[in-house]
Scaffold this motif. Structure first.
Motif, PDB file in Angstrom:
ATOM      1  N   TYR A 118      -6.043 -18.028 -13.165  1.00 22.64           N
ATOM      2  CA  TYR A 118      -4.934 -18.124 -14.116  1.00 22.64           C
ATOM      3  C   TYR A 118      -5.016 -16.994 -15.128  1.00 22.64           C
ATOM      4  CZ  TYR A 118      -3.693 -22.911 -12.771  1.00 22.64           C
ATOM      5  OH  TYR A 118      -3.274 -24.021 -12.086  1.00 22.64           O
ATOM      6  N   THR A 119      -3.868 -16.623 -15.682  1.00 24.32           N
ATOM      7  CA  THR A 119      -3.833 -15.760 -16.860  1.00 24.32           C
ATOM      8  C   THR A 119      -3.629 -16.680 -18.055  1.00 24.32           C
ATOM      9  OG1 THR A 119      -1.435 -15.463 -16.719  1.00 24.32           O
ATOM     10  CG2 THR A 119      -2.815 -13.818 -15.584  1.00 24.32           C
ATOM     11  N   ILE A 120      -4.031 -16.246 -19.233  1.00 20.40           N
ATOM     12  CA  ILE A 120      -3.914 -17.079 -20.422  1.00 20.40           C
ATOM     13  C   ILE A 120      -2.470 -17.546 -20.626  1.00 20.40           C
ATOM     14  CG2 ILE A 120      -4.167 -17.156 -22.946  1.00 20.40           C
ATOM     15  CD1 ILE A 120      -6.868 -17.090 -21.378  1.00 20.40           C
ATOM     16  N   ASP A 121      -1.528 -16.622 -20.501  1.00 22.66           N
ATOM     17  CA  ASP A 121      -0.127 -17.008 -20.732  1.00 22.66           C
ATOM     18  C   ASP A 121       0.454 -17.838 -19.592  1.00 22.66           C
ATOM     19  OD1 ASP A 121       0.078 -14.913 -18.922  1.00 22.66           O
ATOM     20  OD2 ASP A 121       1.675 -13.882 -19.997  1.00 22.66           O
ATOM     21  N   GLY A 122      -0.274 -17.993 -18.504  1.00 26.60           N
ATOM     22  CA  GLY A 122       0.152 -18.837 -17.391  1.00 26.60           C
ATOM     23  C   GLY A 122      -0.436 -20.238 -17.449  1.00 26.60           C
ATOM     24  N   ILE A 123      -1.262 -20.501 -18.439  1.00 26.56           N
ATOM     25  CA  ILE A 123      -1.898 -21.811 -18.572  1.00 26.56           C
ATOM     26  C   ILE A 123      -0.984 -22.734 -19.375  1.00 26.56           C
ATOM     27  CG2 ILE A 123      -3.876 -23.074 -19.511  1.00 26.56           C
ATOM     28  CD1 ILE A 123      -5.551 -20.513 -19.050  1.00 26.56           C
ATOM     29  N   VAL A 124      -0.591 -23.833 -18.760  1.00 24.79           N
ATOM     30  CA  VAL A 124       0.259 -24.808 -19.436  1.00 24.79           C
ATOM     31  C   VAL A 124      -0.460 -25.303 -20.692  1.00 24.79           C
ATOM     32  CG1 VAL A 124       1.273 -27.115 -19.264  1.00 24.79           C
ATOM     33  CG2 VAL A 124       1.415 -25.539 -17.325  1.00 24.79           C
ATOM     34  N   GLY A 125       0.263 -25.289 -21.804  1.00 27.91           N
ATOM     35  CA  GLY A 125      -0.285 -25.777 -23.064  1.00 27.91           C
ATOM     36  C   GLY A 125      -0.916 -24.705 -23.934  1.00 27.91           C
ATOM     37  N   HIS A 126      -0.948 -23.468 -23.442  1.00 23.40           N
ATOM     38  CA  HIS A 126      -1.616 -22.421 -24.232  1.00 23.40           C
ATOM     39  C   HIS A 126      -0.981 -22.253 -25.609  1.00 23.40           C
ATOM     40  CE1 HIS A 126       1.571 -19.819 -22.525  1.00 23.40           C
ATOM     41  NE2 HIS A 126       1.350 -19.041 -23.573  1.00 23.40           N
ATOM     42  N   GLU A 127       0.357 -22.377 -25.693  1.00 25.81           N
ATOM     43  CA  GLU A 127       1.029 -22.219 -26.985  1.00 25.81           C
ATOM     44  C   GLU A 127       0.577 -23.300 -27.967  1.00 25.81           C
ATOM     45  OE1 GLU A 127       2.793 -22.883 -24.132  1.00 25.81           O
ATOM     46  OE2 GLU A 127       4.194 -21.249 -23.767  1.00 25.81           O
TER      47      GLU A 127
END
Length: 157
Positions: A118-127
């Motif tokens: 995964y990339t950080i911005d592709g991880i659900v919930g990162h925001e």
């Protein structure tokens, strides 16, 4: 007993509050964990090393089926008990949504972690996690281990 580590969404807040009152850092990850293998164990152990407590969001049978036709191979109760038996897993919480976002919002983890596929911005919930000052991290996966590979190998036998 390992079954005591399997929490309902209603039980989770009290457990989280107790851990936080003790100053413990909460790590969250999620997955299907259908046939537990070395890759899963290594991943979960690395995730736990990023904090004091590890909460694992576990896809329900229905959500696994929606993601992966023909699966799961093991029912959600079996998968939850197996995960709960791991010393470095502190809580297992089932979720049936398409994504773990609502569970992540409930947990408000200090660290959200997934594998390095995964990339950080592709991880659900990162925001959600970054907004509250938490960390979103990836950990290296052990190459060559996957449930799909195990299923394919078993079909060849």
């Amino acid at each position: 007993m390992t079954a005591d580590k399997i929490l309902s969404p209603k039980q989770l807040p009290a457990m989280l509050a107790a851990w936080r009152a003790a100053g413990e850092k909460v790590v969250f990850t999620n997955g299907c964990f259908d046939l537990l293998h070395l890759g899963h164990v290594d991943y979960l152990e690395k995730a736990r090393a990023l904090g004091d407590r590890l909460v694992v969001g576990l896809n329900t049978d229905a959500s696994v089926s929606a993601l992966k036709p023909g699966r799961p191979l093991q029912d959600e109760t079996s998968r939850a008990r197996i995960l709960a038996a791991l010393a470095f897993v502190d809580a297992v919480v089932l979720f049936g949504d398409d994504t773990p976002l609502r569970l992540i919002e409930a947990v408000q983890p200090d660290v959200l972690v997934k594998g390095d596929d995964y990339t950080i911005d592709g991880i659900v919930g990162h925001e959600t996690v970054l907004k509250k000052g938490g960390q979103v991290l990836t950990v290296p996966l052990v190459k060559g281990y996957s449930t799909s590979a195990l299923v394919a190998k078993a079909r060849q036998l």
